[in-house]
Design an enzyme around this catalytic site. Structure first.
Site, PDB file in Angstrom:
ATOM      1  N   CYS A   1     -32.298 -43.753  -6.117  1.00  0.00           N
ATOM      2  CA  CYS A   1     -31.709 -44.509  -4.908  1.00  0.00           C
ATOM      3  C   CYS A   1     -30.561 -45.615  -5.504  1.00  0.00           C
ATOM      4  O   CYS A   1     -30.607 -45.830  -6.560  1.00  0.00           O
ATOM      5  CB  CYS A   1     -32.658 -45.094  -4.181  1.00  0.00           C
ATOM      6  SG  CYS A   1     -33.606 -43.987  -3.099  1.00  0.00           S
TER       7      CYS A   1
ATOM      8  N   CYS B   1     -31.234 -39.365  -3.588  1.00  0.00           N
ATOM      9  CA  CYS B   1     -31.949 -39.522  -2.372  1.00  0.00           C
ATOM     10  C   CYS B   1     -30.828 -38.986  -1.272  1.00  0.00           C
ATOM     11  O   CYS B   1     -29.850 -39.339  -1.340  1.00  0.00           O
ATOM     12  CB  CYS B   1     -32.066 -41.094  -2.015  1.00  0.00           C
ATOM     13  SG  CYS B   1     -32.650 -41.567  -0.566  1.00  0.00           S
TER      14      CYS B   1
ATOM     15  N   CYS C   1     -29.553 -42.513   0.719  1.00  0.00           N
ATOM     16  CA  CYS C   1     -28.381 -43.363   0.423  1.00  0.00           C
ATOM     17  C   CYS C   1     -27.406 -42.796  -0.205  1.00  0.00           C
ATOM     18  O   CYS C   1     -26.441 -43.085  -0.818  1.00  0.00           O
ATOM     19  CB  CYS C   1     -28.904 -44.550  -0.513  1.00  0.00           C
ATOM     20  SG  CYS C   1     -29.827 -43.951  -1.815  1.00  0.00           S
TER      21      CYS C   1
HETATM   22 ZN    ZN Z   1     -32.233 -43.986  -1.215  1.00  0.00          ZN
END
Ligand code: ZN
Length: 360
Positions: free
Chosen positions: A46, A77, A80
């Protein structure tokens, strides 16, 4: 946990890891692009600002880039989208440059996206990812900043409005109260709408010192023989401002200024609220860098602000400095070492420099 992951972790110092973890906990957007965090339990990586729930510290491994994380077997991810950040930053930088030039009243996303060769959705997402702002909000911020710079450099309000793409003045007035701190007109019309409170102190250099301030900072520091003369000067400088004696206000600032006149080292930061052209502002900032006890020539200051030929303009900027002592225009002297003029009297300049030489 595989051995590769351990190697990556060890290539990042403990201090850096502590900093990265703090940025992760804070979901600090400014850290996006400087590192990514992999979560061992899920093998997802992330951006620091990812809105997802924070993992446990012991499950987190940091990487300098998304590529590095992917080499170690982590997947990006889906919330994000850390693999898109670099591309988003580049896109937003291009968009911001284009936006700064936008002259239209309303920002329309479609033509901007078309100019940049991306879809509207991609553009909007890139903005949110990188700046946390919608494109429209960013365009507004850029405009206000530019508008303010134009006014300060002495542009007429109508020209500044046109330059920054505001269609009517009423719209900028609505916004400027919040964003400029005061309406644009007060920058130019003799301080109309400004409220300046002033007080006096006995000057260590003889006579009196007047200190005038708005609620944002100090606007005037004058030296003279009588209080009436000094108020007269203030009235001349800000003919349309609301002036009022305020003997109780900002006593801390007045005390600090008197102490500096005695040649003492500055004790507190003094906030300033000055109307100035861009050039004056640069010169005054440069003057504030001359150390206590030292002097510069006008030519040296001109060179320092990158305008070596503008010696006379520097002298004028010194002569029009509204906050003597705080902006130490008295520390500028002629090439031949003579003191040259001083708006508040050559004798006062001499005494000020003498005290500072002893102290500095
Ligand atoms: Zn993330």
């Amino acid at each position: 946990m595989n051995t590769n992951t351990q190697q990556s972790e060890s290539s990042i110092s403990a201090e850096a890891a502590a900093r990265y973890w703090a940025a992760t906990l804070a979901r600090d957007r400014r850290a996006d692009g400087t590192f990514v965090l992999g979560v061992r339990s899920t093998h997802i990586y992330c951006r620091p600002s990812c809105p997802a729930r924070r993992p446990l510290r012991r499950n987190v491994v940091f990487f300098r880039s998304g590529e590095e994380a992917q080499r170690e077997g982590f997947r990006p991810c889906l919330r994000c989208r850390p693999n898109e950040v670099a591309a988003s930053v580049a896109l937003v930088e291009r968009a911001a440059r284009a936006l700064a030039e936008f002259r239209e009243e309303a920002l329309r996303l479609a033509p901007l996206a078309e100019e940049l060769g991306v879809t509207e959705t991609a553009l909007r997402r890139a903005f949110l990812q990188v700046t946390g702002l919608q494109p429209r909000q960013l365009a507004e911020a850029l405009r206000v900043r530019r508008f303010k710079a134009l006014l300060r450099s002495g542009a007429r309000i109508a020209d500044a409005l046109y330059e920054t793409g505001y269609g009517s003045s009423s719209r900028v007035y609505e916004r400027s109260n919040a964003q400029l701190g005061m309406t644009p007109a007060t920058y130019q019309k003799g301080g109309k709408g400004m409220k300046i409170g002033y007080s006096f102190a006995r000057s260590p250099l003889g006579g009196k010192v007047l200190v005038g301030a708005t609620e944002r900072g100090i606007s005037a520091v004058y030296l003279g023989d009588s209080e009436a003369d000094l108020v007269g000067e203030l009235r001349k400088e800000y003919p349309r401002a609301e002036l009022a004696a305020a003997p109780e206000r900002e006593q801390q600032w007045v005390r600090e200024i008197v102490q500096r006149m005695e040649g003492k080292t500055p004790q507190i930061e003094l906030p300033l609220d000055l109307r100035a052209t861009a050039f004056q502002r640069r010169v005054w900032q440069e003057l504030q860098r001359i150390p206590l006890g030292a002097t510069r020539t006008y030519a040296e200051v001109a060179r320092a602000v990158g305008r070596p030929k503008a010696v006379r303009a520097v002298a004028r900027a010194c002569a029009t400095n509204p906050v003597c002592v705080v902006v130490p225009c008295h520390r500028v002297i002629r090439e031949d070492g003579k003191l040259a003029g001083y708006r508040w009297g050559i004798g006062r300049k001499e005494r000020l420099l003498e005290r500072e030489r002893k102290a500095g």
